[in-house]
Design an enzyme around this catalytic site. Structure first.
Site, PDB file in Angstrom:
ATOM      1  N   TRP A   5      27.218  30.967  44.808  1.00 40.26           N
ATOM      2  CA  TRP A   5      27.182  30.194  46.047  1.00 40.26           C
ATOM      3  C   TRP A   5      26.349  30.942  47.092  1.00 40.26           C
ATOM      4  CZ3 TRP A   5      28.961  31.464  50.976  1.00 40.26           C
ATOM      5  CH2 TRP A   5      28.872  30.421  51.914  1.00 40.26           C
ATOM      6  N   ASP A  18      28.065  14.175  59.169  1.00 32.05           N
ATOM      7  CA  ASP A  18      28.645  14.925  58.062  1.00 32.05           C
ATOM      8  C   ASP A  18      30.164  14.769  58.053  1.00 32.05           C
ATOM      9  OD1 ASP A  18      29.217  17.584  56.339  1.00 32.05           O
ATOM     10  OD2 ASP A  18      27.085  17.121  56.165  1.00 32.05           O
ATOM     11  N   ARG A  66      39.828  25.117  48.359  1.00 29.63           N
ATOM     12  CA  ARG A  66      39.417  24.435  49.601  1.00 29.63           C
ATOM     13  C   ARG A  66      40.434  23.353  49.968  1.00 29.63           C
ATOM     14  NH1 ARG A  66      35.335  20.646  51.765  1.00 29.63           N
ATOM     15  NH2 ARG A  66      34.366  21.579  53.590  1.00 29.63           N
ATOM     16  N   LYS A  92      25.154  11.533  51.533  1.00 31.46           N
ATOM     17  CA  LYS A  92      25.204  12.908  51.013  1.00 31.46           C
ATOM     18  C   LYS A  92      26.483  13.038  50.201  1.00 31.46           C
ATOM     19  CE  LYS A  92      24.982  17.759  52.559  1.00 31.46           C
ATOM     20  NZ  LYS A  92      23.628  18.135  52.137  1.00 31.46           N
ATOM     21  N   TRP A  93      26.352  13.121  48.872  1.00 35.25           N
ATOM     22  CA  TRP A  93      27.488  13.091  47.939  1.00 35.25           C
ATOM     23  C   TRP A  93      27.813  14.528  47.553  1.00 35.25           C
ATOM     24  CZ3 TRP A  93      29.042   8.344  45.133  1.00 35.25           C
ATOM     25  CH2 TRP A  93      30.032   8.573  44.160  1.00 35.25           C
ATOM     26  N   ASP A  94      28.944  15.031  48.028  1.00 36.68           N
ATOM     27  CA  ASP A  94      29.302  16.435  47.842  1.00 36.68           C
ATOM     28  C   ASP A  94      30.338  16.606  46.729  1.00 36.68           C
ATOM     29  OD1 ASP A  94      29.167  19.161  48.355  1.00 36.68           O
ATOM     30  OD2 ASP A  94      29.445  18.938  50.508  1.00 36.68           O
ATOM     31  N   CYS A 150      24.938  17.029  46.267  1.00 36.67           N
ATOM     32  CA  CYS A 150      25.317  18.309  46.866  1.00 36.67           C
ATOM     33  C   CYS A 150      26.569  18.803  46.165  1.00 36.67           C
ATOM     34  CB  CYS A 150      25.579  18.130  48.364  1.00 36.67           C
ATOM     35  SG  CYS A 150      26.177  19.621  49.204  1.00 36.67           S
ATOM     36  N   ASP A 189      23.657  26.131  50.435  1.00 31.39           N
ATOM     37  CA  ASP A 189      24.271  26.212  51.758  1.00 31.39           C
ATOM     38  C   ASP A 189      23.649  27.330  52.594  1.00 31.39           C
ATOM     39  OD1 ASP A 189      25.974  24.091  51.415  1.00 31.39           O
ATOM     40  OD2 ASP A 189      27.747  25.291  50.972  1.00 31.39           O
TER      41      ASP A 189
END
Length: 689
Positions: free
Chosen positions: A167, A332, A409, A442-444, A490, A512
């Site tokens: 990351w 976002d 997370r 934006k597909w995370d 993403c 990132d």
């Protein structure tokens, strides 16, 4: 072009500069003949006459020569296909037939009720290979079903290139000598992963612009594995496909089938740069949707606001972004559900009524009125335990019965393999995209698989494959229903970048890490396989408080990001009028050079190694050079750049930011930039005169 020998047992596919040939022996063994410079059918038939070496009893003559090694029989290499039935493991196949449709070659084999078809297609100089398995008999368990095995010619001292990372430090290029044994890279995380991109390249003595390079890239967005083996007789084989280990992919009942992802291969004699340009052209032509349409300059609100957002505040940012020349405004995380932190709301894809009392339409309309497109962030494959969705359907996540559900997370992974989960996400996202003038998503995907269980499912291992197929179907369905919406892949940065997801998205979030110097190495590695047309790159605030605290000039931040799809992610409310005015000039310049960056041929003039680094894009009679001075030691002069891809006998008008270089420049003399210690980045534009 596909050619078939009169015997019907030798096949050759040829592109503009390369050929790929296979041969079926009288014993129905499918052998690899050639992959490299273009040859004729007669050449391939001559290669087919060569006898196999007599290696018995401790080595197999098939190893390193067989086109698609299966488990069982006289073979000792890693099998591409491993099958288990009630009677045991292994494959004993026989050839049935070959056929072709257009430019696709199909070679069909059978082992009992299992039909195994090898597929080939040459697109320019890229060979696409995949396998389909159709079960016409009793249940069959696919322990391993790789897409292809690639065989390289006999050479000495092979060198392996790969992209590794983590990351915020993705896509870093490393090259090292290949030794005997196997080098295995991949992901066991349920997504492509930050640790490796599914690509390898092999060479013996290539430079950036000269020498033979063989490359392979896998189009799969889940767990995967690529194994590069140097066999005892020095031959090289590369085997790759979906899934990391051999614990089981799928169980096929009678009438069921499985098709592997594409594993693409490329030979180039133009060095690493020539190979990269061929990969880029292939993706722009055959993989990336609407690749001839340039991607807009975007602004993303995350670093300006994080979770503390409101319609009024977003509108204020939108006004500043529009004045800067931004073309796409993106809200976002934080617009939906009870999403005031990363602890709640994932899974509830409806606008927060306190923050957006009229939904997203008023803000979307306002953004459109400012002359920009409107976008949002989503993370559909995840759910917070503190959400209406999880409270209603706690069984919809991946979990192992009797075990703790691991939260990373503060979120769990939805079991997208379940049809009811798929339908829920389709209904939610389709309704969302229908409710407001949304132009971009934006597909995370912000965590890996950990407890990949599926209680009650007879073959729970299928979750690993079915999740990816469900993702693809959902993206395909949304794109068909909303053709005007663009999608970005993403995954906490560059955690899901591969040919599979790129065939369904318009760009990817590279990392990132937006520090302009760190990005140079990340973008250098990314460019080995993927084009600038999909490489999202942002200008963010200085100091870089998100990662390293480094202070960098606005100039350096912009020129670094202009090497891809330019975006801005800083807190515009805190930028001075002078910074906004300078930013507007950079955005204007980027729009002028954008066709060259996003659609031109890339030449890596100098890699990022702590001093001067530069890339060049060429489109027709125009070129643009982006150069960065990372450091200047002891006041040494900045070296000249040797430009490439242009007519060395011609003259070009050159204009540089900073008002240096005007007039005719003879390329064979090299080109000196105006860079110095206090001028850390520059853009040079060239036009043939």
């Amino acid at each position: 072009m596909l050619e078939i020998a009169e015997s019907g047992r030798t096949w050759i596919l040829s592109g503009p500069t390369s050929s790929y040939a296979v041969h079926l022996t009288d014993d129905d063994e499918l052998l690899h003949l050639h992959w490299g410079p273009r040859i004729t059918l007669a050449d391939a038939e001559a290669l087919a006459l060569r006898p196999l070496p007599d290696y018995w009893p401790f080595e197999s003559p098939l190893d390193g020569r067989e086109e698609y090694p299966v488990e069982g029989g006289p073979r000792f290499v890693r099998p591409a296909l491993s099958v288990r039935t009630d009677e045991g493991r292994g494959t004993e196949w026989s050839f049935e037939a070959s056929d072709s449709e257009g430019d696709e070659l199909r070679l069909r084999f059978r082992d009992g009720g299992l039909v195994i078809t090898l597929h080939y297609r040459m697109r320019d100089d890229v060979v696409e290979r995949w396998v389909s398995l159709d079960n016409e008999g009793p249940a069959v368990e696919l322990l391993r079903a790789d897409s292809a095995t690639w065989t390289l010619p006999d050479r000495e001292a092979w060198r392996l290139s790969q992209l590794h990372g983590r990351w915020a430090a993705e896509s870093r290029l490393v090259r090292a000598p290949l030794t005997y044994g196997e080098k295995v890279i991949g992901s066991r995380r349920g997504h492509t992963g930050h640790q490796h991109l599914p690509w390898v390249a092999l060479d013996t003595d290539a430079t950036e612009e000269r020498g033979e390079v063989y490359g392979c890239a896998l189009g799969w967005s889940g767990s995967w594995r690529i194994a590069v083996a140097q066999l005892p007789d020095t031959r090289i084989q590369i085997t790759g496909g979906a899934g990391y280990d051999d614990s089981g992919l799928l169980s096929l009942a009678a009438g069921e089938s499985f098709t592997t992802p594409v594993f693409a291969g490329l030979w180039s004699d133009g060095g690493f740069g020539g190979a990269s340009r061929a990969w880029h052209a292939y993706q722009r032509t055959y993989v990336i949707p609407d690749a001839d349409t340039d991607r807009p300059v975007l602004f993303n609100s995350w670093e300006a606001t994080e979770f503390d957002i409101s319609e009024e505040q977003q509108g204020a940012l939108a006004r500043r972004a529009a004045a800067m020349g931004v073309e796409l405004f993106v809200v976002d995380d934080g617009w939906f559900g009870a999403r005031t932190s990363d602890r709640a709301g994932l899974g509830d894809w409806t606008p927060n009524p306190d923050r957006f009392p009229g939904g997203l339409r008023p803000l979307g309309d306002y953004v459109h009125a400012l002359g920009m497109r409107f976008g949002i962030w989503v993370e559909p494959e995840m759910v917070n335990p503190d959400s209406d969705l999880y409270r209603a359907h706690p069984d919809w996540v991946q979990y192992q019965p009797g075990r703790k559900r691991t939260e990373l997370r503060n979120q769990l992974v939805l079991n997208l393999a379940r049809e009811d989960v798929q339908e829920y996400l389709w209904e939610q996202l389709h309704a969302l995209l229908s409710s407001a003038p949304i132009d971009y998503v934006k597909w995370d995907f912000n965590r890996c698989f950990t407890d990949a269980g599926w209680p009650g499912e007879p073959y729970p291992q299928r979750l690993w494959v079915d999740h990816v197929h469900a993702l693809y179907r959902l993206l395909d369905r949304l794109r068909a229903a909303h053709p005007g919406v663009a999608f970005e892949s993403c995954s906490g940065g560059g955690g899901r970048i591969d040919l599979g997801v790129l065939s369904r998205t318009d760009q990817v979030w590279t990392s990132d890490n937006t520090d302009p110097l760190d990005r140079l190495a990340i973008q250098h590695g990314f460019s080995q396989i993927h084009p600038a047309r999909v490489m999202a790159a942002w200008v963010t605030d200085s100091p870089n408080t998100q990662l390293n605290g480094r202070i960098s000039s606005l100039r350096l931040r912009f020129v670094s990001a202009m090497a891809g799809v330019l975006g801005v992610g800083g807190d515009l409310a805190e930028w001075t009028e002078e910074e906004l005015a300078e930013a507007r000039e950079w955005v204007t310049l980027y729009k002028e050079i954008r066709p060259l960056v996003q659609r031109g041929d890339l030449y890596r003039l100098r890699p990022p190694q702590g001093g001067l680094s530069a890339v060049q894009y060429v489109l027709g009679d125009e070129a643009v050079v982006l150069a960065w001075l990372e450091a200047q030691h002891y006041g040494e002069p900045v070296p000249a750049l040797r430009l490439r891809g242009l007519d060395p006998t011609a003259s070009y008008e050159c204009r540089e930011t900073g008002e240096v270089h005007r007039g005719a420049v003879l390329l064979h003399h090299g080109l000196r930039t105006g860079l110095r210690g206090d001028l850390d980045a520059t853009v040079l534009r060239l036009r043939r005169i």
